[in-house]
Scaffold this motif. Structure first.
Motif, mmCIF file in Angstrom:
data_model
loop_
_atom_site.group_PDB
_atom_site.id
_atom_site.type_symbol
_atom_site.label_atom_id
_atom_site.label_comp_id
_atom_site.label_asym_id
_atom_site.label_seq_id
_atom_site.Cartn_x
_atom_site.Cartn_y
_atom_site.Cartn_z
ATOM 1 N N PHE A 29 0.876 -1.164 0.000
ATOM 2 C CA PHE A 29 0.000 0.000 0.000
ATOM 3 C C PHE A 29 0.915 1.217 0.000
ATOM 4 C CE2 PHE A 29 -2.504 -3.281 2.129
ATOM 5 C CZ PHE A 29 -3.750 -3.134 1.527
ATOM 6 N N ASP A 30 0.355 2.390 -0.211
ATOM 7 C CA ASP A 30 1.159 3.601 -0.078
ATOM 8 C C ASP A 30 1.647 3.739 1.363
ATOM 9 O OD1 ASP A 30 0.847 4.258 -2.765
ATOM 10 O OD2 ASP A 30 -0.983 5.395 -2.376
ATOM 11 N N GLU A 31 0.772 3.393 2.324
ATOM 12 C CA GLU A 31 1.107 3.363 3.744
ATOM 13 C C GLU A 31 0.232 2.293 4.384
ATOM 14 O OE1 GLU A 31 1.887 7.583 5.484
ATOM 15 O OE2 GLU A 31 0.213 7.793 4.061
ATOM 16 N N ALA A 32 0.778 1.547 5.341
ATOM 17 C CA ALA A 32 -0.030 0.527 6.011
ATOM 18 C C ALA A 32 0.616 0.117 7.316
ATOM 19 C CB ALA A 32 -0.213 -0.701 5.120
ATOM 20 N N SER A 33 -0.239 -0.271 8.272
ATOM 21 C CA SER A 33 0.218 -0.747 9.575
ATOM 22 C C SER A 33 -0.720 -1.851 10.049
ATOM 23 C CB SER A 33 0.216 0.402 10.582
ATOM 24 O OG SER A 33 0.563 -0.074 11.871
ATOM 25 N N PHE A 34 -0.106 -2.940 10.527
ATOM 26 C CA PHE A 34 -0.848 -4.061 11.082
ATOM 27 C C PHE A 34 -0.474 -4.186 12.554
ATOM 28 C CE2 PHE A 34 -0.748 -8.465 12.492
ATOM 29 C CZ PHE A 34 -2.070 -8.825 12.303
ATOM 30 N N ALA A 35 -1.470 -4.383 13.426
ATOM 31 C CA ALA A 35 -1.204 -4.516 14.860
ATOM 32 C C ALA A 35 -2.161 -5.519 15.480
ATOM 33 C CB ALA A 35 -1.330 -3.171 15.567
ATOM 34 N N VAL A 36 -1.725 -6.086 16.598
ATOM 35 C CA VAL A 36 -2.550 -6.968 17.404
ATOM 36 C C VAL A 36 -2.720 -6.312 18.767
ATOM 37 C CG1 VAL A 36 -2.743 -9.247 18.467
ATOM 38 C CG2 VAL A 36 -1.624 -9.002 16.244
ATOM 39 N N ALA A 37 -3.957 -6.212 19.222
ATOM 40 C CA ALA A 37 -4.234 -5.691 20.563
ATOM 41 C C ALA A 37 -5.231 -6.639 21.215
ATOM 42 C CB ALA A 37 -4.788 -4.270 20.507
ATOM 43 N N GLY A 38 -4.775 -7.395 22.188
ATOM 44 C CA GLY A 38 -5.648 -8.390 22.815
ATOM 45 C C GLY A 38 -6.058 -9.432 21.801
ATOM 46 N N ASP A 39 -7.358 -9.578 21.623
ATOM 47 C CA ASP A 39 -7.896 -10.565 20.687
ATOM 48 C C ASP A 39 -8.367 -9.933 19.380
ATOM 49 O OD1 ASP A 39 -7.467 -12.623 22.490
ATOM 50 O OD2 ASP A 39 -9.435 -12.385 23.429
ATOM 51 N N VAL A 40 -7.838 -8.761 19.047
ATOM 52 C CA VAL A 40 -8.276 -8.041 17.850
ATOM 53 C C VAL A 40 -7.084 -7.766 16.943
ATOM 54 C CG1 VAL A 40 -9.424 -5.954 16.992
ATOM 55 C CG2 VAL A 40 -10.147 -6.952 19.170
ATOM 56 N N LEU A 41 -7.287 -7.996 15.631
ATOM 57 C CA LEU A 41 -6.300 -7.643 14.620
ATOM 58 C C LEU A 41 -6.742 -6.333 13.978
ATOM 59 C CD1 LEU A 41 -5.837 -11.041 12.711
ATOM 60 C CD2 LEU A 41 -4.658 -10.231 14.759
#
Length: 181
Positions: A128-140
């Motif tokens: 993508f032009d910009e992108a970020s993936f994160a995990v917080a608890g039980d959520v992506l």
């Protein structure tokens, strides 16, 4: 759906997960743009159609079961589409879409979402032009900007993969562009 091929980022500590989820919900609600920006050129009524960019079948094909028809909440900046639960941050399935007239405004929305949500890594797969993936608890969480469109996805972690979220975000950005948003 192929097995997870990229390692997941280190999860947020359990005590911080609730705070991060609440902050993310607030960030996503507030990150459309600032008053007076060029975002959401069609207004609240027209932006409601942005929730049609992903269907329950798209989520199922990406390995995310349980999505129904979205509950739509649109404003002059974009659309907040909840396919299951109360919100993505609370463990439901949510897509937020913010169209902009130019890439500068889109970058500002993307930066706001990142500043107030969980910190992540660049996801694998098509860029993508910009992108970020994160995990917080039980959520992506995946926040991405492609051209003048910003999409934010939040889904339960059970069964979901980074690749599935990337596929959905790409599909949402492409379809939003085809809508003329």
């Amino acid at each position: 759906m192929p097995a997870r091929t990229a390692p997941l980022p280190r999860p947020v500590p359990a005590g911080a997960a609730i705070a991060v989820a609440l902050l993310t919900a607030l960030a996503l609600a507030a990150c459309g743009a600032r008053p007076g920006s060029e975002a959401g050129s069609t207004g609240a009524e027209g932006n409601g159609r942005l929730c049609s960019v992903l269907t329950p079948a798209d989520f199922a094909a990406a390995g995310i079961p349980g999505a129904g028809e979205p509950e739509v909440n649109a404003d002059e900046f974009g659309a907040y589409c909840v396919y299951a639960g109360e919100s993505g941050a609370s463990g439901g399935i949510e897509l937020d879409v913010f169209p902009h007239a130019d890439t500068t405004a889109a970058h500002e929305t993307y930066a706001t979402a990142l500043a107030e949500g969980p910190t992540g890594e660049v996801p694998p797969g098509p860029a993508f032009d910009e992108a970020s993936f994160a995990v917080a608890g039980d959520v992506l969480f995946l926040t991405a900007r492609q051209g003048t469109t910003v999409v934010a996805l939040a889904v339960p972690s059970d069964g979901a993969t980074i690749e599935g979220l990337v596929t959905l975000a790409r599909l949402a950005a492409d379809r939003a562009g085809a809508l003329g948003q």
